[in-house]
Design a protein around this motif. Structure first.
Motif, PDB file in Angstrom:
ATOM      1  N   UNK A 376       0.844  -1.203   0.000  1.00  0.00           N
ATOM      2  CA  UNK A 376       0.000   0.000   0.000  1.00  0.00           C
ATOM      3  C   UNK A 376       0.877   1.251   0.000  1.00  0.00           C
ATOM      4  N   UNK A 377       1.974   1.168   0.754  1.00  0.00           N
ATOM      5  CA  UNK A 377       2.872   2.309   0.874  1.00  0.00           C
ATOM      6  C   UNK A 377       3.618   2.572  -0.428  1.00  0.00           C
ATOM      7  N   UNK A 378       4.131   1.479  -1.037  1.00  0.00           N
ATOM      8  CA  UNK A 378       5.044   1.640  -2.171  1.00  0.00           C
ATOM      9  C   UNK A 378       4.361   1.463  -3.531  1.00  0.00           C
ATOM     10  N   UNK A 379       3.176   0.826  -3.521  1.00  0.00           N
ATOM     11  CA  UNK A 379       2.525   0.540  -4.805  1.00  0.00           C
ATOM     12  C   UNK A 379       3.122  -0.676  -5.484  1.00  0.00           C
ATOM     13  N   UNK A 380       4.033  -1.386  -4.799  1.00  0.00           N
ATOM     14  CA  UNK A 380       4.616  -2.600  -5.399  1.00  0.00           C
ATOM     15  C   UNK A 380       3.589  -3.726  -5.380  1.00  0.00           C
ATOM     16  N   UNK A 382       1.700  -7.173  -4.749  1.00  0.00           N
ATOM     17  CA  UNK A 382       1.634  -7.877  -3.478  1.00  0.00           C
ATOM     18  C   UNK A 382       1.515  -9.364  -3.741  1.00  0.00           C
ATOM     19  N   UNK A 383       2.312 -10.181  -3.034  1.00  0.00           N
ATOM     20  CA  UNK A 383       2.249 -11.627  -3.240  1.00  0.00           C
ATOM     21  C   UNK A 383       2.632 -12.316  -1.939  1.00  0.00           C
ATOM     22  N   UNK A 384       1.786 -13.265  -1.498  1.00  0.00           N
ATOM     23  CA  UNK A 384       2.032 -13.899  -0.196  1.00  0.00           C
ATOM     24  C   UNK A 384       1.311 -15.240  -0.136  1.00  0.00           C
ATOM     25  N   UNK A 385       1.880 -16.181   0.644  1.00  0.00           N
ATOM     26  CA  UNK A 385       1.179 -17.445   0.881  1.00  0.00           C
ATOM     27  C   UNK A 385       0.688 -17.444   2.319  1.00  0.00           C
ATOM     28  N   UNK A 386      -0.600 -17.693   2.492  1.00  0.00           N
ATOM     29  CA  UNK A 386      -1.161 -17.663   3.837  1.00  0.00           C
ATOM     30  C   UNK A 386      -2.393 -18.552   3.910  1.00  0.00           C
ATOM     31  N   UNK A 400      -1.955 -15.308  -2.264  1.00  0.00           N
ATOM     32  CA  UNK A 400      -2.636 -14.029  -2.417  1.00  0.00           C
ATOM     33  C   UNK A 400      -1.788 -13.115  -3.284  1.00  0.00           C
ATOM     34  N   UNK A 401      -2.426 -12.505  -4.303  1.00  0.00           N
ATOM     35  CA  UNK A 401      -1.691 -11.589  -5.175  1.00  0.00           C
ATOM     36  C   UNK A 401      -2.543 -10.366  -5.424  1.00  0.00           C
ATOM     37  N   UNK A 402      -1.907  -9.189  -5.537  1.00  0.00           N
ATOM     38  CA  UNK A 402      -2.678  -7.980  -5.830  1.00  0.00           C
ATOM     39  C   UNK A 402      -1.837  -7.027  -6.652  1.00  0.00           C
TER      40      UNK A 402
END
Ligand code: ADP
Length: 815
Positions: A376-380, A382-386, A400-402
């Motif tokens: 959210x801060x950097x605009x990069x 987003x990718x995570x396993x949860x 999860x990817x955004x």
């Protein structure tokens, strides 16, 4: 066709129309409506006169064959015009008046004469209205034309014509163009100019601003070439109004072919063009209207489509297996696709904003928030396993990817995210990790070298044995580094084959040398198998290398021994063949020799016998004694020859056996008895210990021959003592082979046979005392051969100084 003038066979009609027709004052031809032939059916006298023909020459023939165009007049159009007119009459059923025609007529001398005609063609119908004839009526106007009447006729035609006619001078004057010398009334009607206003001027007066200069140039050029020309161009009336005109200009030639004037026939085409343009405009307008309607429909459908598109997105979002979510730029979750709600069992308002965190696994929460805040801060991206909790309480793994969605100014307007269930994938990875672990453990407990590779063949693990043997590190070996310990003569092949296995996913096997830490190469049988996931994709390769150096050496040794054995066998075969060849030639030699010697010896004995018996004159006692000596020598020689022959036969396998059921006991006794007298003569005793029967199947003559030889030897070589003949059945396995045997023994009390000679005496020409004159050393050789042919054998036991025992073995039972 019947000649109307000579008819008379048909019943005479009330009026003889033929006669009437034939004598009509005008020039008529009666024609059949049979184009293109137009057969001449009849002709009036006037016509025949005018055309200088005879009825019998024209009737029944095709019109244009009788009246062709003047071949010397290249511009002749008579035939074409008349043909067209007759066809017009047939087509319309109406009379047709032709324009004045120049139609030359062939004179009886063959030359053509110039003629002008005013022709009228009419149809003739029968009662039922069917066209049956054509009447061609002509008036010969040659004279009138010639006398100037022609001009008057033409003038009246031209004057009253509907089309404008303009006649000009043949050549232009002073660059002005050709001057007009005549215009008709139609021209005045069309242009508004009266004859006085145009005669003496040129057609240029009709041209104006929009007249196409290219067309006028083309017309001028055609006239300069003295060619006819046709064109359509814009002209201007006296009142200045423009009009379209179609112009057709042709030269008028005199008899010598010189242009005397140009006739231009003009027709106003403005109306026609306007009608055409109107039609064109209407068509265009119609097309435009249709196009407009289509465009309207299309636009409507694009409005419609836009409306559907949002629907569609929603539908799509709900259809794909991932969960879709969006947030505002601050990370406020505003939308989840239907699957999310189905998965969590949550109501929409429950997961809005930060509500979704309630379904995240507590252990993953901190990590997730950290990452999410970072994006959210950097605009990069987003990718995570949860893990998220399912409605039934089970946690499932998700990827999860955004991605941020930006406006034209680059400002983030929305985050667009997906959740992909990767639980199965994770489980498969766990399983793979487990099997990797197992293989690692197993790999280190086996004596082989072992390794593991990625699906593409990148080796990432070797067992300890590998490193021990090669003295290398994982860093050196990983990936494709293993080529360093391969032998340069083999490495290319090994790489090619293993690469093929990796590419095709097929198990791999190869044998090649690997260099040890000491620099020595040893051979390894190597195998690798692919490990696949549930959907069949290769996830790992497990490989082993087994040291087969010793096996290979043993195999090579075995191979060497086999090779040597093969060579020895081949050698023996060669020798046997050689021996066979030698034996065969020796046999042939003996055959020939004995045969050649036997006959003269026989003859010599005959002569000696004559001498001995005094038939050739009385001999003295001394002479008789000598002759007897000669005869004994001959007898011995013949005996020897006989034996040699037997030997040759035996060697050549020529001895024929005739086995019959035989009582061997009886046979042995008889053979022994035959020698009783001879033995007694030598001062030897003879003892026979033979049971009655001893039956078997054998050749009695041959058995007798062998026993004869043995007894003869016994008598010959035994200086004193006795000879014993015995026989018995051996069922105790003491025979020379399996089964039961009959053994017939001939024993003597002679000098015995030294150990070293016990086998050689069975070879041809072998005697213990070569000096002795007692025999040739062939008997035992023949006897053993025959014994073996009988399925038995001949052996000897002996004690030097005590005596010898020869035993003939015969198989008991049916041989
Ligand atoms: P021949 O008797 O014509 O010489 P044989 O083949 O029958 O040929 O015998 C070969 C040799 O074996 C004889 O020359 C002799 O030296 C030896 N021999 C054969 N039978 C006896 C025997 N009963 N006792 C001693 N020597 C024997």
């Amino acid at each position: 066709m019947e000649d109307p003038g000579t008819s008379g066979r048909t019943p005479a009609p009330e009026v003889d129309f033929r006669a009437v027709f034939g004598s009509a004052p005008d020039a008529y031809l009666l024609l059949a409506p049979d184009p293109p032939r137009f057969t001449i059916l009849g002709a009036s006298e006037t016509y025949l006169r005018a055309t200088m023909t005879r009825r019998e020459d024209v009737v029944g023939r095709p019109l244009f064959e009788v009246f062709p165009d003047n071949p010397t007049d290249p511009g002749a159009t008579g035939v074409r015009n008349l043909q067209a007119s007759l066809e017009e009459v047939i087509r319309t059923g109406e009379p047709h008046r032709m324009a004045l025609q120049k139609y030359d007529i062939r004179a009886p001398d063959g030359d053509f004469e110039e003629r002008f005609w005013d022709p009228l063609n009419s149809p003739v119908f029968d009662d039922r209205g069917k066209l049956v004839h054509l009447v061609h009526r002509v008036e010969d106007v040659t004279e009138q034309i010639r006398s100037g009447k022609r001009l008057r006729i033409l003038e009246s035609v031209v004057t009253t014509a509907n089309d404008a006619v303009v006649v000009t001078e043949p050549e232009p004057r002073n660059g002005e163009g050709r001057r007009i010398i005549y215009v008709n009334e139609a021209f005045t009607r069309m242009t508004g100019y009266g004859p006085d206003e145009v005669i003496g001027r040129t057609a240029r007066m009709l041209r104006g601003a929009d007249t196409d200069p290219e067309t006028t140039r083309r017309i001028g050029a055609a006239l300069d070439r003295r060619e006819s020309v046709r064109a359509e161009l814009l002209n201007y009336r006296k009142d200045g109004s423009p009009f379209w005109v179609e112009v057709s200009i042709s030269p008028v030639l005199d008899e010598s072919g010189r242009v005397v004037q140009w006739t231009s026939v003009q027709r106003d085409t403005t109306e026609r063009r306007r009608a055409e343009e109107t039609a064109l405009r209407l068509t265009r307008e119609k097309a435009a209207r249709a196009e407009e309607a289509r465009a309207r429909e299309e636009i409507e459908s694009i409005l419609e489509k836009l409306r559907e598109s949002e629907e569609r997105h929603r539908l799509l979002a709900n259809m794909i297996p991932q969960h879709i979510w969006t947030t505002d730029p601050d990370g406020y979750h505003g939308y989840f696709s239907r699957r999310w709600y189905e998965f969590t069992g949550a109501a929409p308002e429950e997961t809005e904003g930060e509500g979704w965190l309630r379904f995240l696994h507590p252990d993953d929460r901190e990590r997730t928030l950290e990452r999410w805040q970072h994006s959210l801060r950097t605009g990069e991206p987003y990718s995570i396993e949860y893990r998220f909790r399912r409605a039934d309480g089970e946690y499932r793994w998700f990827l999860g990817q955004a991605m941020p969605l930006r406006d034209e100014a680059g400002e983030i307007v929305e985050w667009f995210g997906t959740l992909t269930d990767i639980s199965d994938q994770k489980r498969a990875e766990d399983r793979l990790r487990e099997s990797e672990e197992r293989f690692r453990a197993l790999g280190n407990s086996i004596p082989q070298l072992a390794w593991m590779a990625e699906p593409d063949g990148w080796i990432f693990w070797y067992n300890d044995r590998w490193h021990e043997y090669t003295g290398t590190t994982l860093e050196e070996m990983q990936g494709w580094g293993w080529q360093k310990v391969h032998h340069p003569d083999h490495v290319d092949r090994v790489v090619e084959r293993i690469r093929h296995a990796f590419e095709t996913g097929t198990p791999w096997e190869d044998t090649f040398p690997l260099r040890s830490r000491t620099g020595e190469y040893r051979w390894f049988l190597s195998r690798a198998v692919p490990i696949r996931d549930a959907s069949g994709n290769v996830v790992r390769w497990f490989g082993t290398n087994t040291d087969v150096t010793e096996e290979r050496e043993a195999a090579a040794e075995r191979e060497r021994l086999l090779e040597r054995e093969r060579e020895a066998r081949a050698d023996a075969d060669r020798r046997r063949e050689e021996l066979e060849r030698v034996t065969e030639s020796r046999t042939r030699l003996m055959h020939g020799f004995t045969h050649d010697v036997k006959n003269p010896l026989g003859a010599a004995d005959g002569y000696a016998e004559l001498l001995e018996h005094g038939i050739l004159g009385e001999l003295s006692a001394k002479q008789v004694e000598s002759v007897r000596g000669i005869r004994r020598s001959i007898e011995m020689s013949l005996h020897l020859i006989h034996e040699l022959l037997e030997l040759a036969r035996a060697e050549a396998g020529e001895i024929e056996l005739e086995p019959v059921p035989t009582g061997v006991g009886e046979l042995a006794r008889e053979a022994a008895e035959d020698f009783r007298a001879k033995a007694a003569a030598h001062g030897l005793g003879l003892e026979v210990r033979v049971p009655e029967a001893l039956p078997t199947e054998t050749d009695p003559a041959r058995v007798r021959q062998i026993l004869g030889n043995l007894l003869s030897n016994a008598v010959k070589y035994t200086p004193e003592g006795r000879i014993t003949v015995g026989a018995d059945l051996r069922t105790d396995g003491s025979g020379p082979g399996d089964g039961d045997w009959i053994a017939i023994r001939v024993s003597d009390t002679g000098p015995g046979i030294p150990e070293a000679k016990r086998e050689t005496i069975f070879q041809e020409f072998t005697r213990i005392d070569p000096e002795a004159e007692s025999g040739a050393g062939v008997g035992l050789a023949i006897s053993r051969r025959i014994a073996r042919l009988l399925g038995g054998d001949l052996t000897v036991e002996s004690e030097v100084g005590r005596g010898s025992t020869f035993t003939l073995w015969l198989p008991q039972g049916e041989s």
